[in-house]
Design an enzyme around this catalytic site. Structure first.
Site, PDB file in Angstrom:
ATOM      1  N   ARG A  92       4.120  -8.975   0.934  1.00  0.00           N
ATOM      2  CA  ARG A  92       4.916  -8.828  -0.349  1.00  0.00           C
ATOM      3  C   ARG A  92       6.205  -9.502  -0.310  1.00  0.00           C
ATOM      4  O   ARG A  92       6.766 -10.009  -1.162  1.00  0.00           O
ATOM      5  CB  ARG A  92       4.844  -7.445  -0.749  1.00  0.00           C
ATOM      6  CG  ARG A  92       5.689  -7.289  -1.998  1.00  0.00           C
ATOM      7  CD  ARG A  92       5.326  -5.693  -2.564  1.00  0.00           C
ATOM      8  NE  ARG A  92       6.069  -5.263  -3.630  1.00  0.00           N
ATOM      9  CZ  ARG A  92       6.990  -4.788  -3.793  1.00  0.00           C
ATOM     10  NH1 ARG A  92       7.582  -4.425  -2.699  1.00  0.00           N
ATOM     11  NH2 ARG A  92       7.595  -4.475  -5.155  1.00  0.00           N
TER      12      ARG A  92
ATOM     13  N   LYS B 177      -4.954   0.923 -14.657  1.00  0.00           N
ATOM     14  CA  LYS B 177      -4.655  -0.163 -15.202  1.00  0.00           C
ATOM     15  C   LYS B 177      -5.383  -0.607 -16.332  1.00  0.00           C
ATOM     16  O   LYS B 177      -6.493   0.021 -16.539  1.00  0.00           O
ATOM     17  CB  LYS B 177      -5.064  -1.284 -14.061  1.00  0.00           C
ATOM     18  CG  LYS B 177      -4.543  -1.358 -12.897  1.00  0.00           C
ATOM     19  CD  LYS B 177      -5.168  -2.260 -12.045  1.00  0.00           C
ATOM     20  CE  LYS B 177      -4.402  -2.154 -10.535  1.00  0.00           C
ATOM     21  NZ  LYS B 177      -5.114  -3.101  -9.391  1.00  0.00           N
TER      22      LYS B 177
ATOM     23  N   CYS C 173      -1.006  20.854  34.588  1.00  0.00           N
ATOM     24  CA  CYS C 173      -1.586  21.946  35.364  1.00  0.00           C
ATOM     25  C   CYS C 173      -2.569  21.501  36.369  1.00  0.00           C
ATOM     26  O   CYS C 173      -3.756  20.982  35.682  1.00  0.00           O
ATOM     27  CB  CYS C 173      -1.945  23.106  34.660  1.00  0.00           C
ATOM     28  SG  CYS C 173      -2.648  24.204  35.590  1.00  0.00           S
TER      29      CYS C 173
ATOM     30  N   SER D 281       7.017  -4.027  -8.649  1.00  0.00           N
ATOM     31  CA  SER D 281       6.498  -2.787  -8.106  1.00  0.00           C
ATOM     32  C   SER D 281       5.503  -1.860  -9.284  1.00  0.00           C
ATOM     33  O   SER D 281       5.362  -2.768 -10.212  1.00  0.00           O
ATOM     34  CB  SER D 281       7.662  -1.997  -7.843  1.00  0.00           C
ATOM     35  OG  SER D 281       8.211  -2.384  -6.858  1.00  0.00           O
TER      36      SER D 281
ATOM     37  N   ASP E 213      11.564   8.653  -5.068  1.00  0.00           N
ATOM     38  CA  ASP E 213      11.014   8.537  -6.368  1.00  0.00           C
ATOM     39  C   ASP E 213      11.723   9.350  -7.621  1.00  0.00           C
ATOM     40  O   ASP E 213      11.888   8.528  -8.473  1.00  0.00           O
ATOM     41  CB  ASP E 213       9.646   8.933  -6.484  1.00  0.00           C
ATOM     42  CG  ASP E 213       8.695   7.840  -5.601  1.00  0.00           C
ATOM     43  OD1 ASP E 213       9.455   6.854  -5.088  1.00  0.00           O
ATOM     44  OD2 ASP E 213       7.669   8.384  -5.130  1.00  0.00           O
TER      45      ASP E 213
ATOM     46  N   LYS F 171      -4.686   4.028  -4.779  1.00  0.00           N
ATOM     47  CA  LYS F 171      -3.298   3.225  -4.308  1.00  0.00           C
ATOM     48  C   LYS F 171      -3.305   3.242  -2.696  1.00  0.00           C
ATOM     49  O   LYS F 171      -3.001   4.506  -2.188  1.00  0.00           O
ATOM     50  CB  LYS F 171      -2.019   3.922  -4.926  1.00  0.00           C
ATOM     51  CG  LYS F 171      -0.764   3.136  -4.724  1.00  0.00           C
ATOM     52  CD  LYS F 171       0.374   3.576  -5.508  1.00  0.00           C
ATOM     53  CE  LYS F 171       1.565   2.705  -5.461  1.00  0.00           C
ATOM     54  NZ  LYS F 171       2.046   2.448  -4.091  1.00  0.00           N
TER      55      LYS F 171
HETATM   56  S1  IVH Z   1      -1.707  -3.271  -8.615  1.00  0.00           S
HETATM   57  C1  IVH Z   1       2.202  -4.902 -10.115  1.00  0.00           C
HETATM   58  N1  IVH Z   1      -3.574  -1.874  -7.260  1.00  0.00           N
HETATM   59  O1  IVH Z   1       1.222  -0.753  -4.523  1.00  0.00           O
HETATM   60  C2  IVH Z   1       1.622  -5.220  -8.973  1.00  0.00           C
HETATM   61  N2  IVH Z   1      -1.114  -2.120  -6.135  1.00  0.00           N
HETATM   62  O2  IVH Z   1       3.594  -2.233  -6.215  1.00  0.00           O
HETATM   63  C3  IVH Z   1       0.201  -4.772  -9.027  1.00  0.00           C
HETATM   64  N3  IVH Z   1      -0.977  -1.188  -4.009  1.00  0.00           N
HETATM   65  O3  IVH Z   1       2.822  -2.589  -2.670  1.00  0.00           O
HETATM   66  C4  IVH Z   1      -0.323  -4.069  -7.885  1.00  0.00           C
HETATM   67  N4  IVH Z   1      -3.087  -0.393  -4.137  1.00  0.00           N
HETATM   68  O4  IVH Z   1       0.444  -3.413  -2.272  1.00  0.00           O
HETATM   69  C5  IVH Z   1      -2.203  -2.405  -7.050  1.00  0.00           C
HETATM   70  N5  IVH Z   1      -5.024  -0.629  -6.120  1.00  0.00           N
HETATM   71  C6  IVH Z   1      -3.814  -1.033  -6.361  1.00  0.00           C
HETATM   72  C7  IVH Z   1      -2.984  -0.888  -5.007  1.00  0.00           C
HETATM   73  C8  IVH Z   1      -1.617  -1.387  -5.299  1.00  0.00           C
HETATM   74  C9  IVH Z   1      -1.872  -0.071  -3.451  1.00  0.00           C
HETATM   75  C10 IVH Z   1       0.277  -1.170  -3.307  1.00  0.00           C
HETATM   76  C11 IVH Z   1       0.739  -2.722  -3.670  1.00  0.00           C
HETATM   77  C12 IVH Z   1       2.142  -2.564  -3.732  1.00  0.00           C
HETATM   78  C13 IVH Z   1       2.470  -1.366  -4.400  1.00  0.00           C
HETATM   79  C14 IVH Z   1       2.353  -1.822  -6.115  1.00  0.00           C
END
Ligand code: IVH
Length: 706
Positions: A161, A323, A459, A104, A59, A140
């Site tokens: 995905r 978000k 044992c 991503s 990262d 996440k």
């Molecule tokens: S929003 C723009 N919310 O993280 C894509 N993603 O690329 C919108 N992920 O593999 C994704 N938890 O599967 C979003 N609460 C969450 C998430 C999440 C896990 C994963 C998703 C993807 C990567 C994001």
């Protein structure tokens, strides 16, 4: 092989330089170097499944390149890793296009990064400091992405995905995930076609059980719940999805159109409103783990709180996702080719680290299994310092080719238990020495045995002191006789004092002597006596489980206890008698026969009985008579609201006795909802589903009597 040994070495050195930020090179050379090393590490990770750096190091490299390209856009090349999303595709499933490409997420690591994100959102939307931007924050999830498409309210497709544009078609497997409704009323909002995104996950607690079962079946263990989940999405036989306990959270509506094919996505409303609505439609969504925040400080507070809670949460998460809540503001923010600008991941501290293996110690378990334990140079890992890690068994060491002095890549995954991911072979310097597995027990020196199909060396000396200690620790534990307040440290102390040699001694303790011990006193000695006296009355299913018989768990203990009047009746049982019980296999059956054929074990039990320990079947051991052919038989049932005729526990028991299965959530799997007084959201949800039989408490009582 795409990279030979020399280029691997060079790229590794370059990686370290870039990570340490030592290079004095021009931006152009640096960008070129970053592109090369990132591509190399992507190849190691995605193609070879053999990473050389940790996720957070990757990262960090990615972020450096992104920042460089942002400052000098002329340095962006079409093949830069920032210009595509990574792929999880294999050739086993047909590929299908997503309705909207999946990008991503950008990453942040601290409060300052989040404040910068807020500033950027303000810049992009023209909102001034002081004007409110609402954010939704969710975990996440660290599992496998799923993309679901519903047409005319029916689930028609599910995909992974993939590369973000094309995913693998895993519809059949997704249909087997119980938390994914096969039907949902999107038509309520005049949506004819919708695409949802979410994550398939496996609970840490189920992951434990899955690996335990796999170990017993001699199968390879999953390294972490994520691997078990992503693998679960791609199993060949959908039945395996159910047995893996896959669940799916939904966290985004990515496409929605009406019957005329017109997009209605921005008309749907706020992100958090959409998530609530999806929940009402029967989807599993983040609930108490989701926050609606009115400013970035609240976001930071919630992220920090969850970083501290991460280990206690039953799902693997590697961060939080922040978000922008308003879809209009989201649209104003837009996206780069890599990530949307209205969302960002807040990544938790690294769970992977590297450390040198100093030596291997061997522990003797309660059933005599020898577990090699790696002693490593202490290393901080996701909030704790790790210095020992289980190496499981000899095969684990051989398959990973682990040697003394090797540098190991270590991960804390699944739960608090650290795990060796791999050996960093490329940085071996010749000082590594093979691990020689002992042939004799480290405690009693008797020769170790390994049976066919078993991974563990054992044992088999029933009097082995290390084994007896572990047996006693298990006996008093929650999974054994559950003696309140009697923990490992007491067992060790009393054994050291010569008071305990075997589990029967636990019932012969001298409480007067205990009360004189430093740190004890009269009161704690009496409390211990009370707890032990209480445990003496335990049903025999608990006693059976406390005996440390290999493969004998809670379920099998109950099934066996239900069949005997006295535990010593089992001395007459044969393998055939055991396997007649559904769910008991020949391996456990043989272990049971072996245990009861051993005279010392019979004496031990007799000794315990003479100390007042119950060996006879109790009411609690008796099986519940399940009535077949009853209208409730085979149905799933849920009680909600206040019951007035009977207690909820009694109602659930009565339903179970008639063959119904009590479940805890309203979903398309629910057959009957018993709605008591003041029933709330569950009732509404069941009504919305339209597939649930909703009855009153009085109807239920009538059903019981029918
Ligand atoms: S929003 C723009 N919310 O993280 C894509 N993603 O690329 C919108 N992920 O593999 C994704 N938890 O599967 C979003 N609460 C969450 C998430 C999440 C896990 C994963 C998703 C993807 C990567 C994001």
């Amino acid at each position: 092989m795409k990279y030979d040994a020399d280029s691997t070495k060079q790229l590794n050195q370059l990686t370290q330089q870039l990570l340490n930020n030592h290079s004095e090179d021009s931006s152009e050379i640096k960008a070129h170097a970053l592109r090369n090393v990132i591509q190399f590490h992507e190849y190691r990770y995605y193609v070879l499944n053999d990473p050389l750096i940790s996720d957070s190091e990757y990262d960090a490299l990615f972020k450096q390149l992104e920042q460089l390209e942002e400052t000098f856009p002329e340095l962006v090349t079409p093949d830069s890793p920032t210009q595509r999303v990574s792929s999880d595709m294999t050739e086993d499933f047909p590929s299908v296009p997503h309705l909207s490409p999946m990008l991503s997420l950008d990453n942040s690591y601290n409060a300052d990064d989040l404040k910068d994100f807020d500033k950027q959102v303000r810049k992009l939307t023209g909102l001034q400091t002081g004007e409110t931007i609402n954010y939704t924050v969710e975990p996440k999830f660290d599992g496998g992405t799923i993309v679901l498409v519903y047409e005319d309210d029916m689930l028609v497709r599910a995909a992974t995905r993939g590369n973000g544009t094309l995913g693998e078609d895993i519809t059949n497997n997704a249909r087997a995930i119980r938390s994914i409704p096969l039907k949902a009323s999107f038509s309520q909002k005049h949506i004819a076609r919708v695409e949802l995104r979410g994550e398939a996950v496996i609970r840490k607690s189920s992951f434990h059980d899955i690996n335990k079962k796999r170990e017993e079946e001699g199968k390879n263990l999953f390294a972490n719940p994520r691997n078990a989940a992503t693998g679960g999405l791609r199993v060949k036989d959908s039945k395996d999805v159910t047995s893996r306990g896959l669940e799916a959270f939904v966290f985004q509506i990515s496409h929605a159109e009406d019957a005329q094919g017109r997009s209605v996505l921005t008309e749907l409303g706020s992100h958090h409103g959409n998530i609530e609505w999806l929940n009402n439609l029967g989807f599993k969504v983040p609930q108490s783990e989701r926050a609606f925040c009115k400013n970035i400080d609240e976001v930071i507070e919630f992220c920090t709180k969850w970083e501290a809670r991460r280990e206690a949460y039953d799902y693997e998460i590697d961060g939080m996702v922040v978000k922008v809540d308003d879809p209009q503001l989201q649209e104003m923010c837009g996206a780069t080719s890599h990530h949307p600008r209205w969302a960002i991941a807040f990544k938790f501290k690294a769970k992977q680290a590297t450390s040198r293996l100093l030596q291997v110690e061997y522990q003797v378990g309660k059933t005599g299994a020898i577990t090699p334990v790696a002693k490593i140079e202490p290393v901080p890992l996701a909030g704790v310092t790790v210095s020992s890690i289980s190496l499981h068994n000899e095969d684990f060491i051989t398959s990973k080719d682990i040697r003394i002095n090797d540098v190991l890549l270590v991960e804390r995954a699944g739960d608090v238990i650290p795990y060796v991911v791999k050996v960093m072979e490329d940085i071996r310097d010749g000082d590594e020495k093979p691990i020689v597995f002992p042939q004799n027990c480290p405690s009693c020196n008797s020769r170790l045995m390994r049976s066919d199909g078993e991974a563990a060396w054992r044992c088999v000396n029933t009097l082995c002191p290390a084994q007896s200690l572990q047996k006693m620790i298990h006996h008093v534990s929650k999974d054994g006789m559950d003696i309140d307040g009697f923990g490992k440290s007491y067992v060790e102390k009393f054994k050291e004092l010569g008071w305990l040699h075997n589990i029967a001694d636990i019932y012969k303790l001298d409480y007067n002597a205990i009360s004189q011990l430093e740190g004890f006193g009269e009161k704690s000695a009496q409390n211990l006596k009370k707890a032990i006296d209480m445990a003496k009355q335990n049903p025999i299913k608990k006693l059976l489980q406390s005996l440390s018989i290999h493969h004998l768990g809670k379920k099998a203990s109950s099934l066996i206890a239900a069949q005997v009047d006295h535990i010593l009746d089992l001395a007459q049982w044969t393998v055939e008698d055991y396997v007649e019980i559904d769910e008991i296999g020949p391996v456990l059956a043989q272990n049971m026969v072996n245990f009861f054929a051993e005279e010392t074990n019979i004496e031990l039990l007799r000794d315990m009985e003479s100390q007042g320990v119950n060996l006879k079947q109790t009411q609690e051991d008796k099986p519940i008579e399940v009535v077949k052919d009853h209208p409730l038989s085979g149905k799933t049932i849920l009680f909600t609201g206040a019951l007035t005729i009977m207690t909820r526990a009694d109602a659930q028991k009565a339903a179970a006795a008639l063959g119904a299965k009590n479940i805890s959530a309203v979903s398309s799997n629910l057959d009957i909802l018993v709605a008591g007084e003041k029933a709330g959201s569950k009732l509404k949800k069941a009504q919305a589903l339209g597939t649930v039989d909703i009855i009153s408490e009085a109807d239920f009582v009538q059903l019981l009597e029918s």
